[in-house]
Design a protein around this motif. Structure first.
Motif, PDB file in Angstrom:
ATOM      1  N   THR A  52      -8.268   7.964  -1.536  1.00  0.00           N
ATOM      2  CA  THR A  52      -7.849   7.798  -0.135  1.00  0.00           C
ATOM      3  C   THR A  52      -7.702   6.315   0.213  1.00  0.00           C
ATOM      4  O   THR A  52      -8.215   5.433  -0.491  1.00  0.00           O
ATOM      5  CB  THR A  52      -8.889   8.427   0.826  1.00  0.00           C
ATOM      6  OG1 THR A  52     -10.142   7.814   0.550  1.00  0.00           O
ATOM      7  CG2 THR A  52      -8.967   9.918   0.674  1.00  0.00           C
ATOM      8  N   TYR A  53      -7.050   6.099   1.337  1.00  0.00           N
ATOM      9  CA  TYR A  53      -6.783   4.727   1.820  1.00  0.00           C
ATOM     10  C   TYR A  53      -8.064   3.892   1.869  1.00  0.00           C
ATOM     11  O   TYR A  53      -8.119   2.777   1.342  1.00  0.00           O
ATOM     12  CB  TYR A  53      -6.112   4.799   3.206  1.00  0.00           C
ATOM     13  CG  TYR A  53      -6.313   3.558   4.028  1.00  0.00           C
ATOM     14  CD1 TYR A  53      -5.598   2.394   3.752  1.00  0.00           C
ATOM     15  CD2 TYR A  53      -7.261   3.526   5.066  1.00  0.00           C
ATOM     16  CE1 TYR A  53      -5.811   1.239   4.482  1.00  0.00           C
ATOM     17  CE2 TYR A  53      -7.481   2.370   5.795  1.00  0.00           C
ATOM     18  CZ  TYR A  53      -6.757   1.225   5.494  1.00  0.00           C
ATOM     19  OH  TYR A  53      -6.980   0.082   6.207  1.00  0.00           O
ATOM     20  N   GLU A  56       0.853  -1.193   0.000  1.00  0.00           N
ATOM     21  CA  GLU A  56       0.000   0.000   0.000  1.00  0.00           C
ATOM     22  C   GLU A  56       0.892   1.248   0.000  1.00  0.00           C
ATOM     23  O   GLU A  56       1.127   1.888   1.026  1.00  0.00           O
ATOM     24  CB  GLU A  56      -0.955  -0.056   1.193  1.00  0.00           C
ATOM     25  CG  GLU A  56      -1.789  -1.341   1.140  1.00  0.00           C
ATOM     26  CD  GLU A  56      -3.148  -1.269   1.794  1.00  0.00           C
ATOM     27  OE1 GLU A  56      -3.281  -0.597   2.821  1.00  0.00           O
ATOM     28  OE2 GLU A  56      -4.089  -1.900   1.260  1.00  0.00           O
ATOM     29  N   ASP A  57       1.374   1.552  -1.210  1.00  0.00           N
ATOM     30  CA  ASP A  57       2.404   2.592  -1.345  1.00  0.00           C
ATOM     31  C   ASP A  57       1.852   3.889  -1.927  1.00  0.00           C
ATOM     32  O   ASP A  57       2.435   4.464  -2.845  1.00  0.00           O
ATOM     33  CB  ASP A  57       3.538   2.057  -2.224  1.00  0.00           C
ATOM     34  CG  ASP A  57       3.025   1.547  -3.568  1.00  0.00           C
ATOM     35  OD1 ASP A  57       1.794   1.408  -3.726  1.00  0.00           O
ATOM     36  OD2 ASP A  57       3.840   1.296  -4.464  1.00  0.00           O
ATOM     37  N   THR A  58       0.716   4.333  -1.402  1.00  0.00           N
ATOM     38  CA  THR A  58       0.112   5.549  -1.965  1.00  0.00           C
ATOM     39  C   THR A  58       0.618   6.817  -1.285  1.00  0.00           C
ATOM     40  O   THR A  58       0.439   7.907  -1.807  1.00  0.00           O
ATOM     41  CB  THR A  58      -1.429   5.498  -1.845  1.00  0.00           C
ATOM     42  OG1 THR A  58      -1.743   5.154  -0.506  1.00  0.00           O
ATOM     43  CG2 THR A  58      -2.033   4.493  -2.789  1.00  0.00           C
ATOM     44  N   ASP A  59       1.259   6.687  -0.145  1.00  0.00           N
ATOM     45  CA  ASP A  59       1.810   7.857   0.537  1.00  0.00           C
ATOM     46  C   ASP A  59       3.211   8.109  -0.035  1.00  0.00           C
ATOM     47  O   ASP A  59       4.220   7.599   0.460  1.00  0.00           O
ATOM     48  CB  ASP A  59       1.875   7.561   2.050  1.00  0.00           C
ATOM     49  CG  ASP A  59       2.335   8.753   2.848  1.00  0.00           C
ATOM     50  OD1 ASP A  59       2.893   9.692   2.242  1.00  0.00           O
ATOM     51  OD2 ASP A  59       2.147   8.755   4.078  1.00  0.00           O
ATOM     52  N   ILE A  60       3.230   8.918  -1.115  1.00  0.00           N
ATOM     53  CA  ILE A  60       4.480   9.082  -1.881  1.00  0.00           C
ATOM     54  C   ILE A  60       5.601   9.650  -1.005  1.00  0.00           C
ATOM     55  O   ILE A  60       6.759   9.278  -1.149  1.00  0.00           O
ATOM     56  CB  ILE A  60       4.272  10.033  -3.092  1.00  0.00           C
ATOM     57  CG1 ILE A  60       2.952   9.669  -3.783  1.00  0.00           C
ATOM     58  CG2 ILE A  60       5.428   9.934  -4.085  1.00  0.00           C
ATOM     59  CD1 ILE A  60       2.404  10.786  -4.626  1.00  0.00           C
ATOM     60  N   ASN A  84     -11.654   2.442  10.747  1.00  0.00           N
ATOM     61  CA  ASN A  84     -11.796   2.563   9.293  1.00  0.00           C
ATOM     62  C   ASN A  84     -12.848   1.591   8.762  1.00  0.00           C
ATOM     63  O   ASN A  84     -13.425   1.825   7.691  1.00  0.00           O
ATOM     64  CB  ASN A  84     -10.462   2.230   8.605  1.00  0.00           C
ATOM     65  CG  ASN A  84      -9.422   3.293   8.859  1.00  0.00           C
ATOM     66  OD1 ASN A  84      -9.749   4.482   8.871  1.00  0.00           O
ATOM     67  ND2 ASN A  84      -8.186   2.895   9.080  1.00  0.00           N
ATOM     68  N   THR A  85     -13.057   0.516   9.501  1.00  0.00           N
ATOM     69  CA  THR A  85     -13.913  -0.556   8.975  1.00  0.00           C
ATOM     70  C   THR A  85     -15.336  -0.089   8.634  1.00  0.00           C
ATOM     71  O   THR A  85     -15.836  -0.423   7.552  1.00  0.00           O
ATOM     72  CB  THR A  85     -13.917  -1.751   9.957  1.00  0.00           C
ATOM     73  OG1 THR A  85     -12.553  -2.082  10.191  1.00  0.00           O
ATOM     74  CG2 THR A  85     -14.638  -2.952   9.399  1.00  0.00           C
ATOM     75  N   ILE A 108     -13.209  10.451  -0.527  1.00  0.00           N
ATOM     76  CA  ILE A 108     -12.633   9.250  -1.161  1.00  0.00           C
ATOM     77  C   ILE A 108     -11.580   9.621  -2.220  1.00  0.00           C
ATOM     78  O   ILE A 108     -10.824   8.780  -2.666  1.00  0.00           O
ATOM     79  CB  ILE A 108     -13.720   8.326  -1.781  1.00  0.00           C
ATOM     80  CG1 ILE A 108     -14.612   9.102  -2.752  1.00  0.00           C
ATOM     81  CG2 ILE A 108     -14.544   7.647  -0.695  1.00  0.00           C
ATOM     82  CD1 ILE A 108     -15.578   8.201  -3.526  1.00  0.00           C
ATOM     83  N   GLN A 109     -11.574  10.905  -2.599  1.00  0.00           N
ATOM     84  CA  GLN A 109     -10.484  11.360  -3.481  1.00  0.00           C
ATOM     85  C   GLN A 109     -10.054  12.749  -3.036  1.00  0.00           C
ATOM     86  O   GLN A 109     -10.886  13.647  -2.861  1.00  0.00           O
ATOM     87  CB  GLN A 109     -10.932  11.393  -4.941  1.00  0.00           C
ATOM     88  CG  GLN A 109      -9.812  11.856  -5.878  1.00  0.00           C
ATOM     89  CD  GLN A 109     -10.236  11.907  -7.340  1.00  0.00           C
ATOM     90  OE1 GLN A 109     -10.591  10.888  -7.926  1.00  0.00           O
ATOM     91  NE2 GLN A 109     -10.213  13.101  -7.923  1.00  0.00           N
ATOM     92  N   ARG A 110      -8.739  12.898  -2.836  1.00  0.00           N
ATOM     93  CA  ARG A 110      -8.225  14.186  -2.337  1.00  0.00           C
ATOM     94  C   ARG A 110      -8.184  15.221  -3.458  1.00  0.00           C
ATOM     95  O   ARG A 110      -8.328  14.886  -4.638  1.00  0.00           O
ATOM     96  CB  ARG A 110      -6.806  14.002  -1.784  1.00  0.00           C
ATOM     97  CG  ARG A 110      -6.769  13.123  -0.573  1.00  0.00           C
ATOM     98  CD  ARG A 110      -5.399  13.187   0.086  1.00  0.00           C
ATOM     99  NE  ARG A 110      -5.337  12.123   1.075  1.00  0.00           N
ATOM    100  CZ  ARG A 110      -4.983  10.877   0.805  1.00  0.00           C
ATOM    101  NH1 ARG A 110      -4.621  10.551  -0.423  1.00  0.00           N
ATOM    102  NH2 ARG A 110      -4.976   9.959   1.740  1.00  0.00           N
TER     103      ARG A 110
END
Ligand code: GLU
Length: 474
Positions: free
Chosen positions: A179-180, A42-46, A205-206, A171-173
């Motif tokens: 988003t996660y 989960e590599d979305t946090d650049i 988060n669930t 859900i989208q920044r």
């Protein structure tokens, strides 16, 4: 139905013992059920993702033998897939663009704070059809706020969270990145995950994820949130606490079998049993028997388990584990001729691989560099005489065994009985090894062998003479 579990780490730090537990439980559950275990990065946090952490994840999982059947999938290469579904959600009125300015949102927050209310978005853009040319986020169009999200967690049982506190979450920044919570749902669905096993830090988060699952009419997986692990200071463990970090365990010579055995017991037990081989784990582990109270790391227990596995390892396997540690410490195995005898002896007496390597280092063919500051505590005319005496005795024609070496030490104690016994031992140890602490002196001399022992004592005698002459000159 094929059981599918996944391990989905974010590569923003070295894996810690908590992540290993998540991976192990997920892997075991898949293996127990002839299912599949999936690896998703989960590599979305650049900003915080680093390739060294990704490589570390592969290395650790392979080292532990937690093999994956699918993946690794990288979230960073799935943006088009997420984008398509977000567009579909917009089209089907499951999500909407929100153009609210930072200022407006911050005023909202202040008001909520003043009225002690939960900070949820007020839905200002919810049913409007704007088409501005300015930045926007995309929000999930939550259903009736009066509902509650209810789910049955394997560990925590029935969990009920008011939909009110979720609101229309993002859900989208504004930078266009999903988003996660959205990515996880889309991936878990797309990868047919049946059981989500993860740390209880994700329990909040669930409900959001379940809401997205429901709105897209996807099958909701079964959730299993694992209890918190506290470190030795009773603090919540984090990637930053060194002692929980896998790098620490590897560098200090823990065995993969020992780590897995220790980890499986963090939150699960089977009567009073302590030792679990992989096959025993597969047979006995029960996801439904996880304890929900937080568990604590216990370093002593971990050392004990490591010692157990160390002493039961066959020499060849042991050498495979030891080699990288020898290399790291720049010790050449070839510089010790009776290495197998030494390793076999010490492996049953030590807790860690690194200790075995440190012991082996005592026997490397090398000139000892004495710590000058320490020498003054040991050096004296009497000790000089003791070394000369010991050298003479050890050079004689004796059969090289522990009994004879012990007898020679006893003889020296007798001859120098005007000296304190402890001083005799300490000085011999220091001038033969250069160290103040070693295993039993007779054992050390025995493994050092006659030739090396003689050479070391001769060098020490020369060193002491030089030391005295330096004192006289100065
Ligand atoms: N990437 C998350 C983490 O490293 C895990 C997400 C999940 O298991 O749903 O904490």
């Amino acid at each position: 139905m094929i059981i599918k579990t996944r391990f989905a780490p974010s590569p923003t730090g070295f894996l810690h013992i908590g992540s290993i537990r998540t991976a192990l439980y997920s892997w075991l559950y898949a293996r127990q059920n002839n299912g599949k275990f999936i690896l998703r990065i989960e590599d979305t946090d650049i900003n915080r993702t680093n390739s060294k952490y990704i490589n570390h994840i592969f290395y650790i999982l392979e080292w532990l033998g937690l093999t994956w059947d699918e993946g690794p999938y990288y979230q960073s290469s799935r943006y088009d897939f997420y984008k398509d579904i977000i567009n579909l959600m917009l089209k089907n009125d499951l999500a909407y663009k929100c153009f609210c300015s930072i200022k407006r949102l911050s005023n909202l927050r202040k008001n909520y704070y003043k009225n002690s209310e939960k900070n949820i978005y007020d839905g200002f853009c919810r049913n409007k059809q704007f088409n501005y040319n300015k930045p926007y986020v995309i929000r999930f169009k939550n259903t009736s706020y009066r509902d509650s999200v209810i789910f049955n967690d394997i560990v925590y049982k029935k969990i009920k969270i008011s939909n009110m506190i979720l609101g229309d979450f993002i859900i989208q920044r504004s930078n266009g990145k999903p988003t996660y919570n959205l990515c996880v749902v889309l991936d878990d669905n797309n990868m047919n995950i049946t059981h989500v096993i993860r740390g209880n830090d994700h329990i909040n988060n669930t409900p959001k994820q379940i809401k997205i699952f429901e709105s897209l009419q996807y099958n909701i997986p079964i959730y299993c949130h694992l209890p918190m692990i506290l470190d030795n200071n009773k603090q919540k463990m984090s990637k930053r606490s060194g002692l929980c970090n896998m790098e620490y365990y590897i560098n200090n010579g823990f065995l993969p079998e020992a780590i897995l055995n220790y980890v499986i017991r963090l939150g699960w037990s089977y009567f009073n049993e302590e030792i679990f081989s992989i096959s025993k784990m597969k047979y006995l582990f029960n996801l439904n028997k996880i304890n929900k109270s937080p568990c604590r790391l216990d370093n002593k227990k971990m050392l004990w388990i490591n010692k157990y596995y160390l002493s039961s390892l066959k020499y060849k396997k042991l050498l495979i584990y030891l080699k990288p540690i020898f290399e790291k410490k720049k010790i050449s195995i070839n510089a010790i001729d009776n290495i197998s005898e030494i390793i076999s002896y010490f492996c049953s007496k030590t807790f860690l691989l690194s200790e075995i390597v440190d012991y082996c280092n005592l026997f490397v063919d090398k000139k000892i560099n004495f710590n000058y500051k320490k020498v003054k505590f040991y050096v004296s005319i009497d000790i000089y005489d003791l070394l000369v005496f010991f050298l003479k005795k050890i050079s004689s024609n004796i059969v090289w065994n522990l009994i004879n070496i012990n007898n020679l030490i006893k003889l020296s104690l007798l001859k120098f009985n005007f000296l304190n016994k402890k001083i005799i031992f300490k000085s011999l140890r220091f001038f033969i090894t250069g160290k103040e602490e070693t295993p039993n002196l007779s054992i050390v001399i025995y493994f050092l062998k006659k030739k090396k022992t003689i050479l070391r004592i001769k060098n020490s005698i020369k060193y002491i003479l030089k030391y005295f002459s330096n004192i006289i000159i100065s």
